[in-house]
Design an enzyme around this catalytic site. Structure first.
Site, PDB file in Angstrom:
ATOM      1  N   ASP A   1       0.810  -1.229   0.000  1.00 24.23           N
ATOM      2  CA  ASP A   1       0.000   0.000   0.000  1.00 24.23           C
ATOM      3  C   ASP A   1       0.845   1.281   0.000  1.00 24.23           C
ATOM      4  O   ASP A   1       0.329   2.347  -0.318  1.00 24.23           O
ATOM      5  CB  ASP A   1      -0.910   0.033   1.240  1.00 24.23           C
ATOM      6  CG  ASP A   1      -1.808  -1.190   1.338  1.00 24.23           C
ATOM      7  OD1 ASP A   1      -2.086  -1.803   0.299  1.00 24.23           O
ATOM      8  OD2 ASP A   1      -2.212  -1.537   2.471  1.00 24.23           O
TER       9      ASP A   1
ATOM     10  N   MET B   1      -6.088  -2.484  -4.668  1.00 26.88           N
ATOM     11  CA  MET B   1      -5.887  -2.459  -3.223  1.00 26.88           C
ATOM     12  C   MET B   1      -5.294  -1.121  -2.763  1.00 26.88           C
ATOM     13  O   MET B   1      -5.091  -0.228  -3.585  1.00 26.88           O
ATOM     14  CB  MET B   1      -4.978  -3.612  -2.806  1.00 26.88           C
ATOM     15  CG  MET B   1      -5.674  -4.948  -2.786  1.00 26.88           C
ATOM     16  SD  MET B   1      -4.569  -6.232  -2.173  1.00 26.88           S
ATOM     17  CE  MET B   1      -5.735  -7.552  -1.836  1.00 26.88           C
ATOM     18  N   GLY B   2      -4.999  -1.023  -1.481  1.00 23.07           N
ATOM     19  CA  GLY B   2      -4.392   0.201  -0.949  1.00 23.07           C
ATOM     20  C   GLY B   2      -4.975   0.644   0.371  1.00 23.07           C
ATOM     21  O   GLY B   2      -4.532   1.626   0.949  1.00 23.07           O
TER      22      GLY B   2
END
Ligand code: F6P
Length: 361
Positions: free
Chosen positions: A140, A182-183
């Site tokens: 991330d 994502m993240g």
């Protein structure tokens, strides 16, 4: 003086973990003559005293491999751990069991490869008198005390490659294609891959978006003869005034909320409001799997060697970090709770805007 080092990987895995283990092991053995063991499944291995020796042999050939040869878990906070006693299941602080195991094995230093949650626990062990050295990990890239975490570059490369693939099919069908990445609550993966992969719209948690803002961009493109639109959306992004979309609650995880589903939700909303077909795809764990990118291999090796150096110098209770391109370190105490969101006024957002990319405002 010889030292014994215990290594562990905690939290969600990230490409580059094996490269750090490789560089750390090689440096500690060949340069300093130390002995290493690797606890399996992060803190759980420390509690169960479940480990493997880390040697030249056991780490041979792992530099390029994704995942972690030590396995990982994002559920095992030993300061708040599920136990079963007399038929009852409850949470308990079992950290002293792990401390006792470390002492019995003659471990001098604990080297923790992890993200914010894992490193917060590492600091709790430091406060119990364990010598700790941390290494920052997460795809991330949201850790505040380092410029970049390893795993991020690989994830960005994977998303960028897939954005290229989705462009061609979006163009063939004159569709709007949404790619969910994502993240968590940081839009770094969406922002960097969106720029590299020529997205038309990037939606990130740091800049709440509106449906009207996205439709404006789609119509603008249509006016210029562009028959398709590619949107990359971070899993933690949300409509202005709306909530983040939660996909799952992992009850026994220290950070139990998993985001996911914003892509599908947005696709349904858009299809009601425009004449084009909309499709959505969530890339999910593909972003964390497979081989590690060259840049992440190099960064991970640098982190591994820097961690070995801190161990050698006895410079404990610090985390290695990258600062202005150079290896450095910060105290574990100072990193707690320091996340690094995308700055909406920062250079990367400006670059995207200058390329004509919309943030859906
Ligand atoms: O923190 C890394 C990460 O991949 C996030 O981007 C994502 O939200 C989360 O982990 C997924 O967690 P899990 O592997 O438990 O599904």
């Amino acid at each position: 003086m010889s030292k014994k080092i215990a290594v562990m990987t905690g939290g969600g895995d990230a490409p580059g973990l094996n490269a750090v283990i490789y560089a750390l092991t090689k440096t500690c053995i060949a340069k300093y003559g130390y002995e290493l063991i690797g606890y399996k499944f992060g803190y759980r291995g420390m509690y169960l005293n479940d480990y493997i020796p880390l040697t030249m042999q056991s780490t041979s050939g792992i530099l390029h491999r994704g995942g972690t040869i030590l396995y990982s878990s994002n559920k095992d906070n030993l300061f708040d751990y599920w136990v079963e006693e007399n038929g009852e299941r409850f949470k308990k602080d079992v950290s002293d069991v792990a401390v006792e195991n470390l002492r019995r094995e003659g471990v001098d230093v604990l080297c923790v490869l992890g993200g914010d949650g894992t490193l917060a626990s590492a600091y709790d062990f430091a406060k119990k008198g364990i010598n700790v050295v941390g290494v920052p990990k997460t795809i991330d890239n949201d850790l505040g005390s380092t410029d970049t975490t390893f795993g991020f570059d690989t994830a960005v490369n994977i998303v960028t490659e897939n954005l290229g693939r989705l462009h061609t099919t979006a163009e063939s069908h004159h569709r709007v294609m949404i790619v969910e990445v994502m993240g968590r609550s940081a839009g770094w993966i969406a922002l960097h891959s969106g720029i590299a992969g020529s997205a038309d719209v990037i939606l990130i948690p740091e800049i709440p978006f509106t449906l009207a803002g996205i439709i404006k961009k789609i119509e603008e493109r249509q006016k210029h003869g562009k028959t398709f639109t590619v949107i990359v959306v971070c899993e933690g992004a949300s409509l202005k005034g709306g909530d983040k979309v939660v996909s799952k609650i992992v009850e026994d995880s220290p950070d139990p909320v998993r985001f996911g589903g914003i892509g599908e939700m947005l696709a349904a909303l858009l299809e009601h409001n425009i004449s084009q077909e909309v499709r959505s795809v969530a890339l999910g764990h593909i972003q964390r799997g497979g081989e590690t990118s060259a840049a992440d291999r190099v960064l991970s090796c640098r982190y591994g060697v820097a961690a070995a150096k801190l161990i050698h110098e006895g410079n404990y209770n610090n985390m290695v970090c990258l600062r202005n391109g150079k290896m450095d370190y910060v105290s574990l105490e100072s990193i707690a709770g320091k996340t690094k969101p995308v700055n909406p006024e920062g250079e990367m957002v400006e670059v995207a805007r200058s390329l004509g990319i919309s943030f859906g405002e």
